[in-house]
Structures are given as structure tokens and as C-alpha cells.
Write a protein that holds these residues in place. Structure first.
Motif, mmCIF file in Angstrom:
data_model
loop_
_atom_site.group_PDB
_atom_site.id
_atom_site.type_symbol
_atom_site.label_atom_id
_atom_site.label_comp_id
_atom_site.label_asym_id
_atom_site.label_seq_id
_atom_site.Cartn_x
_atom_site.Cartn_y
_atom_site.Cartn_z
ATOM 1 N N GLY A 44 0.785 -1.223 0.000
ATOM 2 C CA GLY A 44 0.000 0.000 0.000
ATOM 3 C C GLY A 44 0.817 1.274 0.000
ATOM 4 O O GLY A 44 0.260 2.373 -0.020
ATOM 5 N N CYS A 45 2.146 1.154 0.011
ATOM 6 C CA CYS A 45 2.990 2.348 0.010
ATOM 7 C C CYS A 45 4.306 2.010 -0.681
ATOM 8 O O CYS A 45 5.173 1.354 -0.090
ATOM 9 N N ASP A 46 4.447 2.427 -1.933
ATOM 10 C CA ASP A 46 5.660 2.081 -2.678
ATOM 11 C C ASP A 46 6.849 2.882 -2.163
ATOM 12 O O ASP A 46 6.726 3.752 -1.295
ATOM 13 N N ALA A 47 8.032 2.599 -2.709
ATOM 14 C CA ALA A 47 9.266 3.226 -2.230
ATOM 15 C C ALA A 47 9.276 4.736 -2.432
ATOM 16 O O ALA A 47 9.779 5.485 -1.597
ATOM 17 N N VAL A 48 8.701 5.205 -3.556
ATOM 18 C CA VAL A 48 8.666 6.648 -3.815
ATOM 19 C C VAL A 48 7.733 7.340 -2.827
ATOM 20 O O VAL A 48 8.060 8.406 -2.288
ATOM 21 N N ALA A 49 6.595 6.740 -2.557
ATOM 22 C CA ALA A 49 5.672 7.306 -1.577
ATOM 23 C C ALA A 49 6.309 7.346 -0.190
ATOM 24 O O ALA A 49 6.131 8.303 0.566
ATOM 25 N N THR A 50 7.055 6.296 0.137
ATOM 26 C CA THR A 50 7.775 6.276 1.413
ATOM 27 C C THR A 50 8.808 7.396 1.465
ATOM 28 O O THR A 50 8.996 8.046 2.497
ATOM 29 N N GLY A 51 9.458 7.646 0.337
ATOM 30 C CA GLY A 51 10.406 8.756 0.260
ATOM 31 C C GLY A 51 9.729 10.090 0.521
ATOM 32 O O GLY A 51 10.278 10.953 1.210
ATOM 33 N N ARG A 52 8.515 10.259 -0.016
ATOM 34 C CA ARG A 52 7.771 11.504 0.213
ATOM 35 C C ARG A 52 7.444 11.668 1.697
ATOM 36 O O ARG A 52 7.507 12.776 2.245
ATOM 37 N N VAL A 53 7.089 10.565 2.359
ATOM 38 C CA VAL A 53 6.776 10.626 3.789
ATOM 39 C C VAL A 53 8.011 11.041 4.585
ATOM 40 O O VAL A 53 7.938 11.874 5.496
ATOM 41 N N LEU A 54 9.164 10.487 4.229
ATOM 42 C CA LEU A 54 10.413 10.851 4.902
ATOM 43 C C LEU A 54 10.696 12.347 4.757
ATOM 44 O O LEU A 54 11.045 13.027 5.726
ATOM 45 N N LEU A 55 10.547 12.839 3.537
ATOM 46 C CA LEU A 55 10.808 14.257 3.292
ATOM 47 C C LEU A 55 9.823 15.143 4.048
ATOM 48 O O LEU A 55 10.203 16.180 4.606
ATOM 49 N N THR A 56 8.559 14.737 4.070
ATOM 50 C CA THR A 56 7.535 15.529 4.762
ATOM 51 C C THR A 56 7.822 15.586 6.259
ATOM 52 O O THR A 56 7.742 16.651 6.880
ATOM 53 N N GLN A 57 8.174 14.454 6.849
ATOM 54 C CA GLN A 57 8.415 14.423 8.284
ATOM 55 C C GLN A 57 9.703 15.159 8.651
ATOM 56 O O GLN A 57 9.787 15.783 9.716
ATOM 57 N N ALA A 58 10.712 15.090 7.776
ATOM 58 C CA ALA A 58 11.967 15.799 8.055
ATOM 59 C C ALA A 58 11.804 17.297 7.858
ATOM 60 O O ALA A 58 12.475 18.093 8.508
#
Length: 227
Positions: A44-58
């Protein structure tokens, strides 16, 4: 109900790794580059989407780069993936210092200002750093000597003198960041600069500049006539 497809099911021309190899890194977004590092995501969450989450939280890529040891905790990014990202970010940090060390000498204030801006601008806490130079203004070393909170860092002149002697420096360029983003030198900044100029002067070590790093261009205390 729509369910995101894993990257390996995307059309080949849309997959980040294949696009990187075919067209170069410039065509990928920050999230896609992180996705290539991760390799794969979760259900339900591909690697690119996970990257977006990392950037948003940082908060930004710069904050990830500035403080890789405090990578945000994100679902699907376990110890192995965290280690992979931290290692990549640390390589990027080290490359900044390596590029500066390859300079034969500091030719202009703009060179040192650009370097300090890249190293300090995104840090969430205040850091006092020093470039150590020889008599011809060639770079001997870079050190972050003191770290503080968002309210300031305690700077000890004796430790700065010791570091200069350890590196056999004849001159230094000082810098610190203002996490608030406002690069105007404070009264404390002016006072510690005066103390350091006097202390290092006793050792025949010149202070060429003290830069304050904020959101815009670094502010030079030498340009302000404060040295």
C-alpha cells in the motif's frame, strides 16, 4: 477500492531506477531518489511514496542531509533501510568537505560563504564551525567545534585556540548558523568575535571573517567592519 501498485509493476519508462540509468539523476525528484535507495516499499505504500513521507516528516531534503542521525521513523523503513539512507546522506555531507579540501586556497569570501551555507543552513540547532587555513589561505581542516540549542551555542575561546594549534593554522574563518533564519549578528555574536580576535591574535592567528548563516545570503562580520 484503489490500491497503489508496487514499482516493479509500473511501466518501465516510469520506474525511477530505469529512468535514472537511461536519463541521469537530474530527471528524478527527491522522493524518487530516496525511493531508489530504499529499493522497495510496503504493502500500500511504494518506495517513492515512502520517500515523500520521509521528506515531509523531516521538513526538507536539507534537514535530512544536515542531520542524518535523526532520520524520521517511518513505517516500512527498518534498520537496513535506515542504515542505507544514513550512509548515503553521510557520503553527501563528506563530499562537501572533500570538495573544499581540493581547493588550492580560499580565493574569495564567496567561496567560504557558499561552503558554510551548504554545511550549516539547514541545521535545527546552532553550530559554531571553523575553517583552519595556512599562511597562503589553503584549507587545512574544517571542524564543528560547538553545538547548542536553537537559542545559541556556548563558545569557549580556549578550545578554539587549542584547535588552531592542533591544525597549525595561521588564519581562520569562523561561522555559525541562526536556526531562526535571521542572519543579523546579535550582540553576543559581536562580543564573542571580539574576544576570539584578541585571543587568536596573541598567537599570531588571523581571523579573516566570521559568517552568520541564515535563510538568505551569509552575513560577513568583516564586511560590516566588526573584525
Amino acid at each position: 477500492m484503489y490500491r497503489p501498485r508496487p514499482i516493479h509493476q509500473w511501466p518501465e519508462g516510469e520506474r525511477p531506477r530505469e529512468r535514472l540509468l537511461a536519463h541521469g539523476v537530474a530527471v528524478l525528484s527527491d522522493a524518487e531518489l530516496i525511493g531508489v535507495l530504499l529499493g522497495h516499499g510496503t504493502a500500500g505504500c511504494d518506495a517513492v511514496a515512502t520517500g515523500r513521507v520521509l521528506l515531509t516528516q523531516a521538513g526538507s531534503l536539507g534537514r535530512l542531509l544536515a542531520d542524518p542521525d535523526h532520520l524520521p521513523r517511518v513505517n516500512g523503513v527498518g534498520p537496513a533501510k535506515r542504515a542505507r539512507i544514513i550512509a548515503a546522506l553521510e557520503l553527501a555531507r563528506r563530499s562537501l568537505g572533500e570538495g573544499l579540501a581540493e581547493l588550492p586556497r580560499i580565493e574569495s569570501p564567496a567561496e567560504s560563504a557558499a561552503y558554510f551555507r551548504a554545511r550549516l543552513r539547514h541545521l535545527p540547532h546552532e553550530v559554531f564551525a571553523v575553517l583552519f587555513l595556512d599562511t597562503r589561505h589553503r584549507v587545512l581542516a574544517y571542524e564543528e567545534l560547538f553545538r547548542g540549542t536553537i537559542d545559541g551555542a556556548s563558545v569557549y575561546p580556549r578550545e578554539v585556540v587549542r584547535a588552531c594549534l592542533r591544525h597549525h593554522a595561521s588564519a581562520v574563518i569562523l561561522a555559525h548558523n541562526h536556526p531562526s533564519g535571521v542572519a543579523e549578528p546579535s550582540r553576543a555574536d559581536r562580543d564573542i568575535t571580539r574576544v576570539l580576535v584578541e585571543a587568536l591574535g596573541l598567537m599570531d592567528i588571523r581571523v579573516l571573517d566570521h559568517l552568520v548563516i541564515g535563510h538568505g545570503d551569509p552575513v560577513s562580520m568583516a564586511d560590516l567592519g566588526l573584525l
